[in-house]
Design an enzyme around this catalytic site. Structure first.
Site, PDB file in Angstrom:
ATOM      1  N   HIS A 373       0.873  -1.140  -0.085  1.00  0.00           N
ATOM      2  CA  HIS A 373       0.122   0.033  -0.050  1.00  0.00           C
ATOM      3  C   HIS A 373       0.672   1.370   0.031  1.00  0.00           C
ATOM      4  CE1 HIS A 373      -4.043  -1.286   0.664  1.00  0.00           C
ATOM      5  NE2 HIS A 373      -3.676  -2.312   1.364  1.00  0.00           N
ATOM      6  N   LYS A 564      -7.544  14.287   5.433  1.00  0.00           N
ATOM      7  CA  LYS A 564      -6.970  12.856   5.529  1.00  0.00           C
ATOM      8  C   LYS A 564      -5.743  13.133   6.456  1.00  0.00           C
ATOM      9  CE  LYS A 564      -6.094  13.525   0.937  1.00  0.00           C
ATOM     10  NZ  LYS A 564      -6.217  12.447   0.160  1.00  0.00           N
ATOM     11  N   ARG A 565      -5.250  11.850   6.473  1.00  0.00           N
ATOM     12  CA  ARG A 565      -3.874  11.976   7.502  1.00  0.00           C
ATOM     13  C   ARG A 565      -2.886  12.987   7.208  1.00  0.00           C
ATOM     14  NH1 ARG A 565       0.877   8.444   6.955  1.00  0.00           N
ATOM     15  NH2 ARG A 565      -0.030   7.633   5.151  1.00  0.00           N
ATOM     16  N   LYS A 570       1.229  14.454   1.410  1.00  0.00           N
ATOM     17  CA  LYS A 570      -0.184  14.449   0.944  1.00  0.00           C
ATOM     18  C   LYS A 570      -0.419  16.204   0.783  1.00  0.00           C
ATOM     19  CE  LYS A 570      -2.156  10.633   3.072  1.00  0.00           C
ATOM     20  NZ  LYS A 570      -2.630  10.012   2.237  1.00  0.00           N
ATOM     21  N   THR A 672      -8.253   6.587  -1.027  1.00  0.00           N
ATOM     22  CA  THR A 672      -9.716   6.019  -1.250  1.00  0.00           C
ATOM     23  C   THR A 672     -10.952   7.568  -0.946  1.00  0.00           C
ATOM     24  OG1 THR A 672      -9.857   5.458   0.967  1.00  0.00           O
ATOM     25  CG2 THR A 672      -9.513   3.802  -0.826  1.00  0.00           C
ATOM     26  N   LYS A 676     -14.358   8.422  -2.289  1.00  0.00           N
ATOM     27  CA  LYS A 676     -15.726   8.744  -1.681  1.00  0.00           C
ATOM     28  C   LYS A 676     -16.287  10.345  -2.180  1.00  0.00           C
ATOM     29  CE  LYS A 676     -13.527   6.350   1.982  1.00  0.00           C
ATOM     30  NZ  LYS A 676     -12.613   6.601   3.193  1.00  0.00           N
TER      31      LYS A 676
END
Length: 827
Positions: A373, A564-565, A570, A672, A676
């Site tokens: 992942h 998100k984290r 990111k 993901t 969504k």
């Protein structure tokens, strides 16, 4: 596209159970409330009524779960075990009611208590079994396995405390224990009689029998009990209920009574405390040696208990004949965390069941499958040989044996290439030798998959290139997906109803049908209905932000969201720099082309991750300045939502206009959250990274705001990266950095953001924040201008939902089943 599922699964068993109608459900609810829980009135708290309703629903799940198990006991069929250190389940009540098709009956039953399902749902705690995308993906996969009637059991850990509860104090993240079990977990059923013993520490003794076989005995161990707690996982209206088995660690002996009676109270319970530490906290900080040891103990505890469970079930039915074991079992390793399962399965088969090595290895390498992942090397996990030697001495011996035999294979493929042997060895040489756990997973598995097309390609061409050259047939791609039941039907009921009115409700079981929405993308009346749903959802999110952040969001503004984290790759930092750039323009009076927007951030930083926590601090400091400035109020609002979780996301994704998926290209495996948001009609602004690439392919270039360098270009840029020159050449970035460096957002905290400023200006910044800023700024302007054209934006929004069919986890799981697991649906 999503595979159509069978609707006849195990119903032949379920029809033997009593038929349940509306009055049955109401009677059961009353019985649990008044007698099981001993209550006589609801009162202000809805806790006990929620518990009663959960038990009422659980009764129905248990009956179906028993029928599912009976079917599997009677039919000799292949089963999959999904091993994951995380299962981010969220609240279970609403999802269970949806999958059992009980909404109307529940509504009628609750009306007698003067309450609604929505009110009761708020009394349920999010199950604290996961951190972010990895755990939520595992939860979606379990839902899809049950909905597709596939015989799959999930194995995880029953953490006493979840990731942590996050509060924001003076702009900084503060961590608090997440005691999600404090009021019990009504969905679980314990099975203490099925507990397993997991070994730690000790030493290994060997002896040779008369036939010359060497036997290994792991002795003088400190044993821990793994006690199972089973959580039912219902399929979508098909009668199937699979199981998530969670392990809780307990001491084999509660305490030493003699020591206790002699007054040595701490020593008397020491073993109990040491055992229970294993499942105490999700993701303990592994910066210290003690933290590393606890993390490895968790991974081995999960792997050993789960494998013992499956092997015991086999031997109870078939004895110790394992000749066709691999025809009926497959183990999916969800990321590198449970990769020690490869060595543990070998240990159990060789030591406990006395199989010859070659036979045990044949079983292992035909049952183990590994999902990677991440492309981040630090997430691939390495454990020191010294730690392994002390904690898991026999398992270390097995790993050394696996490595020796594997390197012999490497020598045949690349004769005399010592460098290649060193490169591929499971043991990394150095002052402190390390075990490469991802390598162990690859060597011991028959399948290795990435989770997006780009991610898999980068694994094959970069991170695992030599393994790919050795075993090209092992590698495959399975792009992630999310369940449309949770992430559209449940979290966005108004949109779900509107969609069903237009195309029928078959999309909930076969999400490929969502493409029929394309027929309405240019219909004016449908636009009005679509926009009304979004306005309602934005109002709900505005209420959440107001209550949690004290910030007023205007629902007419563009809702620009990144949740998100928190991690540097990111690039929440890129986002907040853009906010500063907008604020700078406003302060300069350059407001002519500024489209009003509300920017929402959310996410948790790992407790030991200094830069991620500093980015949270910067976001909150900027938000504080912007929201207090009356000049900015008509154009810009900023909020950081504390304690972001699954339940919050259910409100957020339904209300978002612009979805930020802005990771540095080549760093995000899949994502993901992007799926969504897309399902709920948000338009994506993002890089060509992870599943963004496939999202853009599905929705079309005109309905995706692309920016940034590609993964290949990023590698070229890093060779001669000069962020200082880039900053000077683009005025909005230059002005942004000047404002940030001036201390405008930290007037009373001098130099607090120097490390962030330094990272942006560093030629060694791997995340290329300055490099992508101008392209990002331009894409944001395109998005803002598109939002002012309501017809255009509605088209884009509708087309995003209509194109999201391929991102259902049903499609992903169908591919896992067909290509890797080779399972047959229960019929």
């Amino acid at each position: 596209m999503a595979q159509k599922k069978s609707n006849v699964c195990v119903v032949k068993h379920w029809q033997d159970a009593p038929k349940l109608n509306e009055s049955d459900l109401a009677d059961d609810l009353n019985r649990h409330f008044y007698y099981t829980l001993g209550r006589d009135k609801v009162g202000e708290s809805k806790h006990y009524l929620f518990q009663a309703l959960a038990l009422t629903i659980r009764d129905r799940l248990v009956a179906r779960c028993r029928a599912t198990k009976q079917y599997l006991d009677q039919e000799k069929t292949k089963k999959a075990a999904y091993l994951s250190l995380e299962f981010l389940m969220g609240r279970a009540l609403g999802n269970a009611i949806l999958n059992l098709d009980l909404e109307e009956q529940i509504g009628t039953a609750l009306s007698e208590y003067g309450t609604t399902l929505e009110e009761l749902e708020s009394a349920e705690h999010d199950a604290g079994l996961g951190n972010g995308g990895l755990g939520r993906l595992a939860a979606c996969f379990l839902d899809s396995c049950a909905s597709l009637a596939l015989p799959v059991i999930g194995y995880g850990i029953r953490y006493e405390y979840g990731m942590f509860n996050q509060s924001i104090e003076h702009g900084a993240q503060i961590e608090h224990p997440d005691k999600w079990l404090r009021e019990g977990h009504p969905w679980e059923l314990s099975a203490p009689e099925q507990a397993k013993v997991v070994k730690f520490f000790g030493n290994v003794e060997t002896h040779t029998d008369k036939s010359g076989r060497v036997h290994h005995h792991w002795t003088n161990t400190q044993d821990v009990l793994a006690v199972p707690f089973d959580v039912p996982i219902p399929g979508y209206r098909n009668g199937v209920v699979n199981t998530l088995r969670l392990w809780k660690s307990e001491a084999t002996d509660e305490f030493n009574l003699k020591e206790f009676n002699e007054g040595s109270y701490s020593e008397a319970v020491a073993k109990k405390n040491l055992a229970e530490q294993i499942t105490m906290v999700l993701y303990p900080n592994d910066a210290s040696e003690n933290g590393k040891e606890l993390r490895l103990r968790q991974q081995y505890f999960l792997s050993s208990a789960s494998l013992q469970d499956i092997l015991q079930q086999w031997t109870q039915q078939h004895g110790t004949d394992f000749s066709d074991f691999s025809d009926y079992h497959v183990f999916q390793l969800n990321d590198t965390h449970p990769s020690v399962a490869v060595a543990e399965l070998m240990r159990l088969l060789v030591d406990e069941y006395e199989l010859e090595w070659d036979k045990a290895w044949q079983i292992t390498t035909t049952t183990m499958a590994y999902t990677n992942h991440t492309l981040l090397p630090e997430a691939l996990e390495k454990w020191s040989v010294s730690l392994f030697s002390r904690l898991l001495p026999r398992v270390l011996e097995v790993i050394y044996e696996i490595n020796a035999r594997f390197l012999a294979e490497v020598a045949l493929r690349w004769p005399g290439d010592v460098v290649k042997q060193r490169e591929l060895s499971l043991i990394e040489e150095g002052p402190e030798p390390q075990i490469r756990m991802a390598y162990l997973a690859i060597v011991g598995s028959f399948s290795v998959n990435g989770v997006a097309a780009l991610h898999t390609q980068l694994l094959k061409s970069g991170l695992f290139n030599s393994f790919y050259n050795l075993w090209p047939d092992k590698f495959n791609n399975k792009t992630n997906g999310v369940t449309p039941r949770r992430w559209l039907a449940h979290c966005n009921p108004r949109l779900a109803q509107l969609i069903s009115e237009k195309i029928g409700d078959g999309w909930q079981a076969d999400f490929s049908e969502i493409q029929q929405l394309r027929r309405y993308y240019d219909q004016t009346s449908f636009h009005s209905e679509w926009q009304a749903v979004k306005a309602h959802n934005k109002q709900k999110l505005a209420q959440l932000v107001a209550s949690k952040c004290g910030v007023t969001f205007d629902t007419d503004m563009l809702f620009d969201v990144q949740v998100k984290r928190i991690h540097e790759y990111k690039r929440q930092l890129l986002n907040i720099l853009h906010v500063i750039a907008l604020y700078d323009q406003i302060r300069r009076g350059e407001v002519k082309n500024i489209v009003p927007r509300c920017v929402l951030f959310g996410g948790k930083a790992a407790p030991g991750y200094y830069m991620a926590k500093l980015i949270i601090k910067l976001i909150n400091n900027v938000a504080n300045v912007v929201n207090k400035d009356e000049a900015a109020k008509p154009y810009l609002r900023v909020a950081f939502l504390p304690n972001y979780n699954v339940t919050a996301m259910e409100t957020i994704c339904a209300a978002t206009d612009l979805s930020q998926q802005i990771s540095t290209a080549g760093k995000e495996a899949s994502g993901t959250g992007n799926m969504k948001f897309m399902m709920n009609g948000a338009v994506t602004i993002g890089t060509l990274d992870g599943a963004n690439i496939e999202i853009r392919e599905q929705v079309g270039d005109d309905n995706f705001f692309l920016f940034g360098v590609t993964a290949e270009q990023a590698n070229q840029v890093r060779q001669s990266y000069n962020p200082t020159k880039i900053i000077e050449s683009f005025a909005p970035l230059k002005n942004t950095m000047k404002l940030l460096s001036s201390g405008h957002f930290n007037l009373f905290e001098p130099n607090i953001f120097d490390d962030i400023i330094g990272s942006i200006q560093s030629p060694h910044d791997p995340w290329l924040v300055a490099q992508d800023f101008e392209s990002y700024f331009d894409a944001q302007q395109r998005a803002a201008q598109s939002y002012t054209n309501k017809t255009l934006w509605n088209r884009m929004s509708i087309l995003n939902t209509a194109a999201s069919g391929t991102f259902s986890s049903d499609r992903t799981i169908s591919q896992y089943s067909e290509d890797i697991w080779r399972l047959k649906p229960m019929q």
